[in-house]
Design an enzyme around this catalytic site. Structure first.
Site, PDB file in Angstrom:
ATOM      1  N   ALA A  65       0.872  -1.173   0.000  1.00 38.47           N
ATOM      2  CA  ALA A  65       0.000   0.000   0.000  1.00 38.47           C
ATOM      3  C   ALA A  65       0.911   1.225   0.000  1.00 38.47           C
ATOM      4  O   ALA A  65       2.069   1.152   0.428  1.00 38.47           O
ATOM      5  CB  ALA A  65      -0.863  -0.017   1.250  1.00 38.47           C
ATOM      6  N   GLY A 108       0.551  -4.864   1.026  1.00 35.13           N
ATOM      7  CA  GLY A 108      -0.672  -4.900   0.221  1.00 35.13           C
ATOM      8  C   GLY A 108      -0.448  -5.557  -1.138  1.00 35.13           C
ATOM      9  O   GLY A 108      -1.393  -6.077  -1.742  1.00 35.13           O
ATOM     10  N   GLU A 111      -0.835  -9.147  -0.509  1.00 34.00           N
ATOM     11  CA  GLU A 111      -2.271  -9.362  -0.246  1.00 34.00           C
ATOM     12  C   GLU A 111      -3.087  -9.311  -1.542  1.00 34.00           C
ATOM     13  O   GLU A 111      -4.005 -10.108  -1.747  1.00 34.00           O
ATOM     14  CB  GLU A 111      -2.773  -8.310   0.751  1.00 34.00           C
ATOM     15  CG  GLU A 111      -2.155  -8.496   2.133  1.00 34.00           C
ATOM     16  CD  GLU A 111      -2.454  -7.343   3.077  1.00 34.00           C
ATOM     17  OE1 GLU A 111      -2.178  -6.177   2.710  1.00 34.00           O
ATOM     18  OE2 GLU A 111      -2.954  -7.599   4.187  1.00 34.00           O
ATOM     19  N   GLU A 131       4.729  -5.096   7.108  1.00 29.51           N
ATOM     20  CA  GLU A 131       4.019  -3.990   7.767  1.00 29.51           C
ATOM     21  C   GLU A 131       4.493  -3.751   9.197  1.00 29.51           C
ATOM     22  O   GLU A 131       4.510  -2.624   9.672  1.00 29.51           O
ATOM     23  CB  GLU A 131       2.499  -4.250   7.779  1.00 29.51           C
ATOM     24  CG  GLU A 131       1.828  -4.152   6.428  1.00 29.51           C
ATOM     25  CD  GLU A 131       1.781  -5.456   5.656  1.00 29.51           C
ATOM     26  OE1 GLU A 131       2.601  -6.367   5.924  1.00 29.51           O
ATOM     27  OE2 GLU A 131       0.915  -5.566   4.763  1.00 29.51           O
TER      28      GLU A 131
HETATM   29  N1  CO8 Z   1       4.627   3.186  -0.684  1.00 31.40           N
HETATM   30  C1  CO8 Z   1       5.034   4.360  -1.240  1.00 31.40           C
HETATM   31  N2  CO8 Z   1       6.171   4.456  -1.942  1.00 31.40           N
HETATM   32  C2  CO8 Z   1       6.945   3.374  -2.077  1.00 31.40           C
HETATM   33  C3  CO8 Z   1       6.583   2.134  -1.529  1.00 31.40           C
HETATM   34  C4  CO8 Z   1       5.359   2.057  -0.805  1.00 31.40           C
HETATM   35  N3  CO8 Z   1       4.898   0.928  -0.281  1.00 31.40           N
HETATM   36  N4  CO8 Z   1       7.543   1.233  -1.818  1.00 31.40           N
HETATM   37  C5  CO8 Z   1       8.468   1.893  -2.541  1.00 31.40           C
HETATM   38  N5  CO8 Z   1       8.105   3.175  -2.695  1.00 31.40           N
HETATM   39  C6  CO8 Z   1       8.836   4.241  -3.406  1.00 31.40           C
HETATM   40  C7  CO8 Z   1      10.038   4.705  -2.615  1.00 31.40           C
HETATM   41  O1  CO8 Z   1       9.662   5.654  -1.634  1.00 31.40           O
HETATM   42  C8  CO8 Z   1      10.892   5.282  -3.711  1.00 31.40           C
HETATM   43  O2  CO8 Z   1      10.403   6.545  -4.043  1.00 31.40           O
HETATM   44  P1  CO8 Z   1      11.413   7.830  -4.119  1.00 31.40           P
HETATM   45  O3  CO8 Z   1      12.332   7.486  -5.247  1.00 31.40           O
HETATM   46  O4  CO8 Z   1      10.486   8.975  -4.390  1.00 31.40           O
HETATM   47  O5  CO8 Z   1      12.117   7.870  -2.804  1.00 31.40           O
HETATM   48  C9  CO8 Z   1      10.626   4.362  -4.905  1.00 31.40           C
HETATM   49  O6  CO8 Z   1       9.387   3.709  -4.611  1.00 31.40           O
HETATM   50  C10 CO8 Z   1      11.697   3.304  -5.090  1.00 31.40           C
HETATM   51  O7  CO8 Z   1      11.842   2.610  -3.871  1.00 31.40           O
HETATM   52  P2  CO8 Z   1      13.270   2.353  -3.168  1.00 31.40           P
HETATM   53  O8  CO8 Z   1      14.227   3.451  -3.507  1.00 31.40           O
HETATM   54  O9  CO8 Z   1      13.029   2.075  -1.724  1.00 31.40           O
HETATM   55  O10 CO8 Z   1      13.715   1.003  -3.948  1.00 31.40           O
HETATM   56  P3  CO8 Z   1      14.713  -0.126  -3.420  1.00 31.40           P
HETATM   57  O11 CO8 Z   1      14.956  -0.993  -4.593  1.00 31.40           O
HETATM   58  O12 CO8 Z   1      15.871   0.476  -2.711  1.00 31.40           O
HETATM   59  O13 CO8 Z   1      13.864  -0.942  -2.311  1.00 31.40           O
HETATM   60  C11 CO8 Z   1      11.904  -2.072  -1.441  1.00 31.40           C
HETATM   61  C12 CO8 Z   1      12.755  -1.678  -2.695  1.00 31.40           C
HETATM   62  C13 CO8 Z   1      12.690  -3.041  -0.562  1.00 31.40           C
HETATM   63  C14 CO8 Z   1      10.645  -2.741  -1.961  1.00 31.40           C
HETATM   64  C15 CO8 Z   1      11.566  -0.772  -0.648  1.00 31.40           C
HETATM   65  O14 CO8 Z   1      11.050   0.195  -1.528  1.00 31.40           O
HETATM   66  C16 CO8 Z   1      10.564  -0.983   0.449  1.00 31.40           C
HETATM   67  O15 CO8 Z   1      10.904  -1.504   1.499  1.00 31.40           O
HETATM   68  N6  CO8 Z   1       9.295  -0.544   0.224  1.00 31.40           N
HETATM   69  C17 CO8 Z   1       8.247  -0.609   1.217  1.00 31.40           C
HETATM   70  C18 CO8 Z   1       7.738  -2.016   1.371  1.00 31.40           C
HETATM   71  C19 CO8 Z   1       6.686  -2.069   2.446  1.00 31.40           C
HETATM   72  O16 CO8 Z   1       6.929  -1.787   3.600  1.00 31.40           O
HETATM   73  N7  CO8 Z   1       5.459  -2.444   2.033  1.00 31.40           N
HETATM   74  C20 CO8 Z   1       4.349  -2.503   2.936  1.00 31.40           C
HETATM   75  C21 CO8 Z   1       3.577  -1.235   2.868  1.00 31.40           C
HETATM   76  S1  CO8 Z   1       2.331  -1.158   4.105  1.00 31.40           S
HETATM   77  C22 CO8 Z   1       1.059  -2.071   3.479  1.00 31.40           C
HETATM   78  O17 CO8 Z   1       1.086  -2.587   2.395  1.00 31.40           O
HETATM   79  C23 CO8 Z   1      -0.105  -2.145   4.384  1.00 31.40           C
HETATM   80  C24 CO8 Z   1      -1.196  -2.964   3.754  1.00 31.40           C
HETATM   81  C25 CO8 Z   1      -2.421  -2.741   4.550  1.00 31.40           C
HETATM   82  C26 CO8 Z   1      -3.645  -2.821   3.715  1.00 31.40           C
HETATM   83  C27 CO8 Z   1      -3.596  -1.965   2.483  1.00 31.40           C
HETATM   84  C28 CO8 Z   1      -3.784  -0.525   2.734  1.00 31.40           C
HETATM   85  C29 CO8 Z   1      -4.138   0.349   1.534  1.00 31.40           C
END
Ligand code: CO8
Length: 257
Positions: A65, A108, A111, A131
């Protein structure tokens, strides 16, 4: 219909949806979920479509998400808006949906993949429910579906530590149906989807409904449901055509009725 965050195509009787927010690794914001819901509804209503493939990019199916969208929400915001509940609609589409997952399927994203009917994974796929590292837990079915699909031990470990599962572990654990080389993922998913779309549509839909029933009810009730639906299939033209074609040693020509 034009979309901002997804790309929608049709290939014969197969619908293809690509999640398309490359700048955010396909993070699922409310626009994307709304557009995906509309696109899938469109395919559900289109008699010319028999199966749908949902995919992301090579790097990410979806990295969760959209954290930036959620970051400042308060409890009343989430409660009053019934935040996430609209996602449930994705899991209630009637036609078969194949998730083709390469790269990250996190939070998400994992999911969403689990809301599809089965997951074909590229050898680059990584699944996780991270999460807890953000101070929350899965909110779109992750604690429930992952537990049913891979069992308590792995689901609990993944949800409590946020560790990712690679494609081969996901296959061993039963989360994905098959692993294929990343370069072949979408072609393979389209091939499987075309095969499904070549079957009788009502029979495929009733089959999906019956398999899904296994996650909602007891064994005895599920078998009773299966039996009733099985009996009902004898009211279709496609049952007559399928069995007649077998007896006549020819390919069936289903009319989807
Ligand atoms: N949300 C918003 N932006 C994101 C997300 C995300 N989940 N994941 C990545 N991005 C963005 C980054 O902020 C970055 O943007 P910017 O260049 O502007 O800084 C861009 O995508 C590229 O990401 P990274 O530079 O971090 O790329 P890496 O290759 O270094 O890392 C990862 C990749 C490991 C996937 C890393 O991006 C990461 O850890 N992302 C978050 C993963 C995460 O925690 N997901 C869970 C989110 S919470 C959730 O899903 C709750 C679900 C609940 C129900 C649904 C609700 C709607």
């Amino acid at each position: 219909m034009s979309y901002e965050t997804i790309i929608v195509e049709t290939h014969g009787r197969v619908g293809l949806v690509r999640l398309n927010r490359p700048q955010a690794l396909n993070a699922l914001n409310s626009t994307l979920i709304g557009e995906l819901d509309r696109a899938l509804d469109g395919f559900d209503k289109d008699a010319g479509i028999g199966c749908v493939v949902l995919t992301g990019s090579e790097k990410a199916f979806a990295a969760g998400a959209d954290i930036k969208e959620m970051q400042s929400l308060s409890f009343p915001d989430t409660y009053l808006d019934d935040f996430i509940t609209s996602w449930d609609r994705i899991g209630h589409k009637r036609k078969p949906i194949v998730a083709a997952v390469a790269g990250f399927a996190l939070g998400g994203g994992c999911e969403l993949a689990m809301m599809c009917d089965f997951i074909l994974a590229a050898d680059t796929a990584k699944f996780g429910q991270p999460e807890i590292k953000l101070g929350v837990m899965p909110g779109a079915g992750g604690t429930q579906r992952l537990t049913r699909f891979v069992g308590k031990a792995k689901a609990m470990e993944m949800c409590l530590t946020g560790r990712m599962m690679d494609a081969s572990e996901a296959e061993r654990a039963g989360l994905v149906s098959r692993v294929v080389p990343a370069a072949e993922l979408v072609d393979e998913a389209m091939k499987v989807a075309a095969q499904i779309a070549g079957m009788s549509l009502p029979i495929a839909m009733m089959t999906k409904e019956s398999v899904n029933r296994a996650y909602e009810t007891t064994l005895a009730e599920g078998i009773r449901f299966e039996r009733r639906v099985f009996h009902a299939m004898f009211a279709t033209r496609d049952q007559k055509e399928g069995m007649t074609a077998f007896v006549e040693k020819r390919k069936p020509d289903f009319s989807h009725g």
